[in-house]
Design a protein around this motif. Structure first.
Motif, PDB file in Angstrom:
ATOM      1  N   LYS A  33      51.839  34.303  36.277  1.00 34.33           N
ATOM      2  CA  LYS A  33      50.407  34.592  36.284  1.00 34.33           C
ATOM      3  C   LYS A  33      49.613  33.356  35.823  1.00 34.33           C
ATOM      4  O   LYS A  33      49.866  32.817  34.764  1.00 34.33           O
ATOM      5  N   GLY A  34      48.677  32.931  36.635  1.00 32.24           N
ATOM      6  CA  GLY A  34      47.838  31.786  36.296  1.00 32.24           C
ATOM      7  C   GLY A  34      48.567  30.453  36.303  1.00 32.24           C
ATOM      8  O   GLY A  34      48.130  29.503  35.671  1.00 32.24           O
ATOM      9  N   THR A  35      49.695  30.403  37.033  1.00 31.84           N
ATOM     10  CA  THR A  35      50.495  29.177  37.055  1.00 31.84           C
ATOM     11  C   THR A  35      50.945  28.844  38.469  1.00 31.84           C
ATOM     12  O   THR A  35      50.879  29.674  39.370  1.00 31.84           O
ATOM     13  N   LYS A  72      58.471  21.534  26.992  1.00 37.91           N
ATOM     14  CA  LYS A  72      57.059  21.316  27.280  1.00 37.91           C
ATOM     15  C   LYS A  72      56.906  20.153  28.250  1.00 37.91           C
ATOM     16  O   LYS A  72      57.618  19.166  28.159  1.00 37.91           O
ATOM     17  N   ILE A  73      55.951  20.288  29.180  1.00 43.10           N
ATOM     18  CA  ILE A  73      55.609  19.201  30.097  1.00 43.10           C
ATOM     19  C   ILE A  73      54.234  18.683  29.677  1.00 43.10           C
ATOM     20  O   ILE A  73      53.269  19.441  29.663  1.00 43.10           O
ATOM     21  N   LYS A  74      54.170  17.399  29.334  1.00 41.87           N
ATOM     22  CA  LYS A  74      52.898  16.797  28.932  1.00 41.87           C
ATOM     23  C   LYS A  74      52.563  15.648  29.873  1.00 41.87           C
ATOM     24  O   LYS A  74      53.453  14.941  30.341  1.00 41.87           O
ATOM     25  N   LEU A  81      49.165  19.080  27.256  1.00 41.51           N
ATOM     26  CA  LEU A  81      50.178  20.030  27.706  1.00 41.51           C
ATOM     27  C   LEU A  81      49.745  20.620  29.043  1.00 41.51           C
ATOM     28  O   LEU A  81      48.671  21.203  29.146  1.00 41.51           O
ATOM     29  N   VAL A  82      50.563  20.432  30.069  1.00 38.39           N
ATOM     30  CA  VAL A  82      50.217  20.942  31.404  1.00 38.39           C
ATOM     31  C   VAL A  82      51.141  22.056  31.866  1.00 38.39           C
ATOM     32  O   VAL A  82      50.822  22.751  32.825  1.00 38.39           O
ATOM     33  N   GLY A  83      52.287  22.242  31.201  1.00 40.10           N
ATOM     34  CA  GLY A  83      53.192  23.304  31.622  1.00 40.10           C
ATOM     35  C   GLY A  83      54.495  23.300  30.862  1.00 40.10           C
ATOM     36  O   GLY A  83      54.632  22.657  29.815  1.00 40.10           O
ATOM     37  N   PHE A 115      53.448  24.937  35.944  1.00 38.73           N
ATOM     38  CA  PHE A 115      52.224  24.282  35.505  1.00 38.73           C
ATOM     39  C   PHE A 115      51.097  25.299  35.378  1.00 38.73           C
ATOM     40  O   PHE A 115      50.953  26.176  36.231  1.00 38.73           O
ATOM     41  N   LYS A 116      50.286  25.157  34.330  1.00 35.01           N
ATOM     42  CA  LYS A 116      49.130  26.022  34.138  1.00 35.01           C
ATOM     43  C   LYS A 116      48.016  25.570  35.077  1.00 35.01           C
ATOM     44  O   LYS A 116      47.687  24.385  35.125  1.00 35.01           O
ATOM     45  N   LYS A 117      47.433  26.519  35.823  1.00 35.26           N
ATOM     46  CA  LYS A 117      46.361  26.173  36.752  1.00 35.26           C
ATOM     47  C   LYS A 117      45.153  25.603  36.016  1.00 35.26           C
ATOM     48  O   LYS A 117      44.480  24.713  36.521  1.00 35.26           O
ATOM     49  N   LYS A 118      44.890  26.093  34.807  1.00 33.38           N
ATOM     50  CA  LYS A 118      43.715  25.621  34.073  1.00 33.38           C
ATOM     51  C   LYS A 118      43.894  24.201  33.530  1.00 33.38           C
ATOM     52  O   LYS A 118      42.933  23.578  33.103  1.00 33.38           O
ATOM     53  N   ALA A 119      45.114  23.670  33.565  1.00 30.04           N
ATOM     54  CA  ALA A 119      45.365  22.300  33.115  1.00 30.04           C
ATOM     55  C   ALA A 119      45.374  21.316  34.283  1.00 30.04           C
ATOM     56  O   ALA A 119      45.479  20.120  34.075  1.00 30.04           O
ATOM     57  N   LEU A 120      45.278  21.839  35.526  1.00 31.60           N
ATOM     58  CA  LEU A 120      45.327  20.995  36.720  1.00 31.60           C
ATOM     59  C   LEU A 120      43.982  20.975  37.429  1.00 31.60           C
ATOM     60  O   LEU A 120      43.233  21.964  37.415  1.00 31.60           O
ATOM     61  N   HIS A 121      43.687  19.868  38.055  1.00 36.72           N
ATOM     62  CA  HIS A 121      42.549  19.760  38.960  1.00 36.72           C
ATOM     63  C   HIS A 121      43.144  19.632  40.365  1.00 36.72           C
ATOM     64  O   HIS A 121      43.831  18.656  40.663  1.00 36.72           O
ATOM     65  N   ILE A 122      42.901  20.643  41.202  1.00 39.70           N
ATOM     66  CA  ILE A 122      43.506  20.697  42.536  1.00 39.70           C
ATOM     67  C   ILE A 122      42.448  20.391  43.586  1.00 39.70           C
ATOM     68  O   ILE A 122      41.420  21.057  43.651  1.00 39.70           O
TER      69      ILE A 122
END
Length: 126
Positions: A33-35, A72-74, A81-83, A115-122
């Motif tokens: 969810k949200g990823t 953690k993925i940074k 932190l992105v995911g 990856f969290k969608k809120k940490a990415l710019h798509i």
């Protein structure tokens, strides 16, 4: 149509490829969810930090809790932190599993980069 995934904090291109993206309705134990989940990533764009913690969960007096191991993925550029990396991807072998009941926790599984969608710019590339 390909998408360009970049860090929302610093704008660095994370070099994620849409070809390696799992379908949005694909089931995982850790959820989705949200990823967005990828099968592989460019490891030069990220820093990986192991996380091993026990969350309190008191069922009985002697029960310590639920152990959570993940990575953690940074972003390598800004450190945001992105995911997370989970080991609940497809099985790495064609084995039918223990007692032929299908893949289980005993069979090694491929890593899943979530990856969290809120940490990415798509952005879409045409």
């Amino acid at each position: 149509m390909a998408s360009i995934y970049s860090c929302k904090e610093c704008g660095a291109n994370l070099n994620l490829n849409s070809v390696h993206l799992f379908p949005p309705d694909f089931y995982f134990e850790a959820g989705n969810k949200g990823t967005l989940s990828f099968t592989s990533v460019d490891t030069t764009k990220f820093r990986f930090e192991k996380e091993d913690k026990i969350r309190p969960f008191f069922e009985t007096l002697d029960y310590w809790g639920i152990q959570r191991k993940r990575t953690k993925i940074k972003c390598n550029n800004c450190g945001r932190l992105v995911g997370y990396v989970y080991d609940d991807g497809p099985p790495l072998t064609d084995s039918p599993g223990q007692f032929h009941f299908g893949p289980s926790q005993v069979i090694p599984r491929a890593p899943r980069y979530r990856f969290k969608k809120k940490a990415l710019h798509i952005t879409s590339e045409s």
